[in-house]
Design an enzyme around this catalytic site. Structure first.
Site, PDB file in Angstrom:
ATOM      1  N   ASP A   8      16.477  -2.453   5.952  1.00 18.19           N
ATOM      2  CA  ASP A   8      16.065  -3.683   5.275  1.00 18.19           C
ATOM      3  C   ASP A   8      16.672  -4.729   3.798  1.00 18.19           C
ATOM      4  OD1 ASP A   8      13.982  -2.186   6.773  1.00 18.19           O
ATOM      5  OD2 ASP A   8      12.251  -1.446   4.647  1.00 18.19           O
ATOM      6  N   LYS A 106       9.086  -2.937  11.124  1.00 18.76           N
ATOM      7  CA  LYS A 106       7.904  -1.725  10.970  1.00 18.76           C
ATOM      8  C   LYS A 106       7.241  -2.199  10.003  1.00 18.76           C
ATOM      9  CE  LYS A 106      11.362   0.121   7.616  1.00 18.76           C
ATOM     10  NZ  LYS A 106      10.959  -0.762   5.985  1.00 18.76           N
ATOM     11  N   CYS A 151      12.478   3.851   2.116  1.00 18.97           N
ATOM     12  CA  CYS A 151      12.774   2.911   3.500  1.00 18.97           C
ATOM     13  C   CYS A 151      14.283   3.872   3.485  1.00 18.97           C
ATOM     14  CB  CYS A 151      12.979   2.251   3.441  1.00 18.97           C
ATOM     15  SG  CYS A 151      10.675   1.170   3.878  1.00 18.97           S
TER      16      CYS A 151
HETATM   17  C1  VGL Z   1      10.424  -0.487   0.964  1.00 19.82           C
HETATM   18  C2  VGL Z   1       8.773  -0.432  -0.781  1.00 19.82           C
HETATM   19  C3  VGL Z   1       7.467  -1.036   0.087  1.00 19.82           C
HETATM   20  C4  VGL Z   1      11.773  -0.047   1.531  1.00 19.82           C
HETATM   21  C5  VGL Z   1       9.563  -1.325   2.037  1.00 19.82           C
HETATM   22  O1  VGL Z   1      12.542  -0.861   2.262  1.00 19.82           O
HETATM   23  O2  VGL Z   1      12.428   0.310   0.660  1.00 19.82           O
HETATM   24  N1  VGL Z   1       9.808   0.018   0.036  1.00 19.82           N
HETATM   25  N2  VGL Z   1       8.141  -1.631   1.000  1.00 19.82           N
END
Ligand code: VGL
Ligand code: ZN
Length: 196
Positions: A8, A106, A151
């Site tokens: 991410d 995701k 994540c």
């Molecule tokens: C994430 C919060 C919400 C992450 C993704 O990538 O850590 N954190 N969605």
């Protein structure tokens, strides 16, 4: 085969993004520097529909950064982020994308969040990452990216459980909440993970 899993590294998690991780941009140079040292590099991308149930905006009584509920599971309520196709959802421009062999999305189901790159938080659906890595003969991996305490950790924890040898690269990740991240690091080591 040893893989690098880049989690991410998207504009919304960088300074200026809607869910900015403090100093999140500092991971990019570390990742770029290391990616050539792996047999395989894959990335994940948080990829939400605009009405995703993890967004506080989808809950009439939900407050940002507080726990709510989503389909029976406790759910942290986030600012809108990583909406499919938006600038915020794109991988950071400064991230070297040439080494990335595959990208796994995701969080597409509005009814469940997905911190891990392997399964949704209800563990009902797989993303395909496990079969892909096992099919490529990957036994070991390093995990990096954002955010460390969400994540990155969930991806690394699931990878351990799925039988991979797993390390998290501390210089190449940053947390939303550093106290929480310290606690998680202890837990991760106790379950057999490595921090490097
Ligand atoms: C994430 C919060 C919400 C992450 C993704 O990538 O850590 N954190 N969605
Ligand atoms: Zn998300």
């Amino acid at each position: 085969m040893k893989a690098l899993i880049i989690v991410d590294v998207q504009n919304d998690f960088l300074p200026g993004g809607t869910l900015a991780v403090p100093a999140g941009d500092e991971v990019i140079a570390e990742i770029n520097r290391r990616s050539s040292g792996f047999d395989l590099v894959v990335a994940t991308q948080d990829w939400h529909p605009a009405n995703h149930g993890s967004f506080a905006s989808a809950h009439s009584d939900g407050k940002l950064f507080e726990l709510g509920e989503l389909d029976g599971l406790p759910q942290m309520l986030w600012p809108d982020h990583c909406v499919q196709g938006s600038y915020g959802a794109a991988l950071a421009e400064a991230l070297d994308q040439k080494p990335i062999a595959a990208i796994f999305h995701k969080g597409m189901d509005a009814r469940v969040d997905s911190y891990s790159g392997f399964f949704d938080n209800g563990r009902k659906h797989k993303t395909g990452l496990e079969d892909y890595l096992k099919g490529m003969g990957v036994a070991r991996m390093a995990v990096c990216g954002l955010a460390a305490d969400y994540c990155v950790f969930y991806t690394a924890r699931d990878a351990l459980e799925l039988g991979f040898k797993v390390e998290i690269i501390l210089d190449a990740t940053r947390a939303i909440d550093n106290d929480q991240w310290k606690t998680i690091q202890r837990e991760f080591k106790q379950s057999g993970g490595k921090l490097i």
